[in-house]
Each structure stands twice: as structure tokens, then as C-alpha cells.
Design an enzyme around this catalytic site. Structure first.
Site, PDB file in Angstrom:
ATOM      1  N   HIS A 113      45.663  34.168  44.376  1.00 51.35           N
ATOM      2  CA  HIS A 113      44.379  34.964  44.354  1.00 51.35           C
ATOM      3  C   HIS A 113      43.413  33.813  45.067  1.00 51.35           C
ATOM      4  CE1 HIS A 113      40.771  36.548  42.141  1.00 51.35           C
ATOM      5  NE2 HIS A 113      41.316  37.621  42.814  1.00 51.35           N
ATOM      6  N   LYS A 115      41.613  32.469  48.500  1.00 52.12           N
ATOM      7  CA  LYS A 115      41.199  32.814  49.861  1.00 52.12           C
ATOM      8  C   LYS A 115      40.691  31.663  50.622  1.00 52.12           C
ATOM      9  CE  LYS A 115      40.285  36.458  46.930  1.00 52.12           C
ATOM     10  NZ  LYS A 115      40.333  36.569  45.434  1.00 52.12           N
ATOM     11  N   ASP A 120      42.471  23.599  62.173  1.00 47.67           N
ATOM     12  CA  ASP A 120      42.510  22.135  63.244  1.00 47.67           C
ATOM     13  C   ASP A 120      42.029  21.116  62.129  1.00 47.67           C
ATOM     14  OD1 ASP A 120      43.371  23.350  65.365  1.00 47.67           O
ATOM     15  OD2 ASP A 120      41.669  23.450  66.436  1.00 47.67           O
ATOM     16  N   HIS A 293      31.730  40.935  43.780  1.00 51.40           N
ATOM     17  CA  HIS A 293      32.946  40.572  43.756  1.00 51.40           C
ATOM     18  C   HIS A 293      32.846  39.152  43.537  1.00 51.40           C
ATOM     19  CE1 HIS A 293      37.141  39.316  45.445  1.00 51.40           C
ATOM     20  NE2 HIS A 293      37.558  40.078  44.520  1.00 51.40           N
ATOM     21  N   LYS A 295      32.395  34.774  42.301  1.00 51.28           N
ATOM     22  CA  LYS A 295      32.798  34.009  41.482  1.00 51.28           C
ATOM     23  C   LYS A 295      32.100  32.683  41.687  1.00 51.28           C
ATOM     24  CE  LYS A 295      36.561  36.849  42.835  1.00 51.28           C
ATOM     25  NZ  LYS A 295      36.374  37.761  42.009  1.00 51.28           N
ATOM     26  N   ASP A 300      21.540  23.657  36.391  1.00 55.31           N
ATOM     27  CA  ASP A 300      20.490  22.757  36.558  1.00 55.31           C
ATOM     28  C   ASP A 300      20.086  22.607  38.123  1.00 55.31           C
ATOM     29  OD1 ASP A 300      20.308  22.464  33.849  1.00 55.31           O
ATOM     30  OD2 ASP A 300      21.311  20.440  34.016  1.00 55.31           O
TER      31      ASP A 300
END
Length: 399
Positions: A113, A115, A120, A293, A295, A300
Site C-alpha cells: 500500500h 506510495k 537518483d 484520501h 492520511k 501541537d
């Protein structure tokens, strides 16, 4: 493992595909030596083909291009992109390719899952954005709302090590397509900025709870505010107790969740928890402008995370995930401002009266959905025993 924060980084927050894909494509076009790309989805749409073309051009000019996609999330990949990649010299692999009907077994639910992109060993991208156009969604859900981070600096070493390791594991498992990497020389990465950051992964070997523990450590230390935006939110015992403890000691907690979803079952299961959360003083908002979508979280105004990991049992117990965590007021402040704007202009706050007005069959549907999701996790081998064994291994700190 404890998060290893490294100084000297430059982090650039990228809001959704409009900011992410131009930066990604520019990095791919500038590649001279190697590219690693991991994605759960690699869509057959305008963005998918634009990224594919950039990868092919890089391979044709001599860059070693390594692409890993999930065998379930990118099950279209073999037909849509693999022949073109093979012709151009792009090396591509599947993580657990699905060749038969999906069955509810533990190994089937272990998905790639993450991404991630590393170019380089000079620039990396970490976040929740797949290779898919923001507008590749039902009309009422466009455009997709998500985040990624462009990374330069020492923390790149951690990302580079992770993508190399994943490539080696998947390549070894693909008996017919074993691609070797060049010798693993540690990249010489220079100071690029002044921000402290760490890179965290979740897997089933040495890093089972790294992302979960980082969240809970930050929540336990929170003094004033916790702001979470998460697409699929169904926390376990430890996470829930940490949030409730923070609320009871006066920390302001706001959680931004999906108002439009592609997985109604998970959304209904999450809504079963609203009543208890609101009673504790936690504010809940549903994002209704489009499909959220994201996450991400800010605590603080200093601690912030952006990544692929949802706060649900599938991400925290089963999938391979990756998040970057920053301790930097400038970066956290930018993410916080973006989330506050999303709440102010695209979300609806859920209030106790909204819940009390729901008919009994609606409330029953939500609790049944919650039970079904928990049962699915149990069938996969991660039910009561695993969820609560982890709780005993890492007890909640009081106060």
C-alpha cells in the site's frame, strides 16, 4: 523500533495531484542514474500514461528504472503498461499478483500500500497519492483530496534503503523475473535544509508497529491540539485509549474523515464510534467537498506525519505502509493550515443531535458494519488475539 529523526532536511508539502504530479514528473525527467517507484494503484488514465511515458524516456536514456506495483490494486497493470515498459527497458514487478478470485485469507490481505518514489537518491516522494488522476472518480467525488511530501536531505537514506529492500524481496519472489540491482553503495546525501524528519514503514518482520507507536507516542505527549485527517479510520484499543486520555486531560482533538467514500462498509463501521468519541469531547468532521484520501496528522503544531497508512486494522496490522514524520513547526504549520481550510470550507461537523436523530435501523446498520469489519480481520488471522496481544505488549501510558 523508535523513529530515528535526522536533521538537515528540506520537506515540501504537496497538496493533491495538482501539486504532486508536476513535481514528480520534473524529478523523473531529471533522473540520470536510477528510479524506484512503488504504488498500490497505477491507473490507465491520463496521469498514469504521463508517468509511464516519463519512466520509459528515462529508461531509454540509460536510467535504471524499477517499478513495483501491488498485484491487487494495480491488477490492470499487466495489460495496460507491462508490454510498453518491457519494450522501453523499464523493469517492473508485482507484489503478490492476483491470478485468481480474491479470497479472504491473511496473505491475500497483505498488500503493498506504499506510495514511494526515489530518484537518483537525491529526491524522494512519500505520501498517500497513487499513480491516478485526481478526477478519475465518480463525478460527485472529484477531485481526490490527498497529500504527499517531497524530501531532500539525510532522511532520504532511510527511504532509499526501504525501496531497495522491497525491490530485492519482490524480485526474489518473482522466479520468472528476477532483476538484480547494482551494488548497494550508501548514497552520499548532503544537508538540504533545517528540518528534522524520520521515515517509518510497517511490515510483518521488524517494523510491525513502528507507525502505530509513533502516533501513540505523539498523542501521549500532546499538550494542546491533535488534528487528524484519515480516509479509513477504525482505531484499535491502544489508539482509542490514547485519544480518549488526551481528550480527558484537555487536549483539543479534531478528526477529519470521509463524507464521500468508495468503501461504504468501512465508513459505516467508523460511524459506529462517533457517539463515544463525541461524548469524550472529540470533534468529528466529514469532508463533503470531494473524495478525501489523506492520511495525515498534526500534533501541537510541531509533530506532523504524511503517508500511506490509514488508522485501521488493515493498514496497521496487514499492509506494507510508509509515512514520513516531521518535527518542525514550519512544516506542521503548513499542513495544519491546509487541514483547517479543508475543514472550514469543505466539511460538516458531526454533532450529538445528528446522531440522536438517526432512525434505529440506521444505527443498527452501523454497528453491524463494525462487527463485519472486525470479523473480517479475525478471519484473516488478526482478530481478538493479535489486536489485544499487541495491546498487552505495549500498554497504554497513563496521564
Amino acid at each position: 523500533m523508535i523513529a530515528e529523526f535526522l536533521p538537515g532536511n528540506r520537506l515540501t508539502l504537496l497538496n493533491s495531484g495538482n501539486e504532486y504530479f508536476p513535481a514528480l514528473l520534473a524529478a523523473l525527467e531529471s533522473a540520470r542514474h536510477e528510479i524506484f517507484l512503488e504504488s498500490y494503484i497505477f491507473a490507465d488514465d491520463a496521469i498514469g500514461h504521463e508517468v509511464a511515458n516519463a519512466l520509459c524516456r528515462a529508461a531509454q536514456r540509460g536510467v535504471e528504472v524499477n517499478v513495483t506495483v501491488d498485484g491487487f490494486g494495480a491488477r490492470n497493470f499487466a495489460a495496460d503498461f507491462l508490454p510498453r515498459f518491457a519494450d522501453a527497458g523499464v523493469r517492473a514487478l508485482f507484489y503478490r499478483r492476483e491470478l485468481s478470485t480474491f479470497r479472504l485469507k491473511r496473505h491475500r490481505l497483505r498488500r503493498l500500500h506504499r506510495k514511494l518514489v526515489v530518484v537518483d537518491a537525491k529526491v524522494a516522494f512519500v505520501g498517500g497519492i497513487n499513480i491516478v488522476d485526481d478526477n478519475n472518480a465518480p463525478e460527485h467525488m472529484r477531485p481526490r483530496f490527498d497529500y504527499a511530501v517531497q524530501i531532500e536531505g539525510p532522511v532520504l537514506q532511510q527511504v532509499h534503503r526501504a525501496v531497495r529492500r522491497m525491490w530485492e524481496i519482490v524480485s526474489w519472489a518473482n522466479f520468472r523475473r528476477r532483476f538484480r540491482l547494482h551494488a548497494d553503495a550508501a548514497p552520499c546525501i548532503e544537508i538540504a535544509g533545517s528540518q528534522h524528519a524520520a521515515f517509518l514503514i510497517r511490515d510483518n518482520i521488524r517494523h510491525r508497529n513502528d507507525i502505530l507507536n509513533a502516533y501513540i507516542d505523539a498523542i501521549d505527549a500532546a499538550e494542546s491540539e491533535i488534528l487528524i485527517a484519515n480516509a479509513y479510520f477504525l482505531p484499535g484499543v491502544r489508539f482509542g485509549r490514547a485519544l480518549y486520555a488526551a481528550a480527558k486531560r484537555g487536549v483539543r482533538i479534531s478528526i477529519l474523515l470521509q463524507g464521500k467514500t468508495d468503501h461504504p462498509l468501512l465508513r459505516y463501521a467508523t460511524q459506529a464510534l462517533y457517539h463515544t468519541a463525541l461524548k469524550t469531547g472529540i470533534r468529528i468532521f466529514e469532508y463533503e467537498r470531494s473524495f478525501m484520501h489523506a492520511k495525515v496528522a498534526v500534533i501541537d503544531g510541531e509533530w506532523a506525519t504524511v503517508g500511506s497508512s490509514n488508522i485501521d486494522p488493515f493498514s496497521l496490522l496487514l499492509a506494507k505502509e510508509a509515512n514520513v514524520v516531521a518535527k518542525d513547526r514550519r512544516f506542521a504549520g503548513e499542513l495544519r493550515a491546509s487541514l483547517k481550510e479543508a475543514i472550514a470550507n469543505g466539511a460538516r461537523e458531526m454533532l450529538p443531535d445528528d446522531l440522536s436523530r438517526q432512525p434505529w435501523h440506521s444505527r443498527l446498520l452501523r454497528w453491524l458494519s463494525y462487527g463485519v469489519v472486525r470479523a473480517m480481520v479475525g478471519i484473516a488471522g488478526y482478530g481478538h488475539r493479535h489486536w489485544h496481544a499487541e495491546e498487552q505488549t505495549h500498554p497504554v501510558r497513563k496521564g
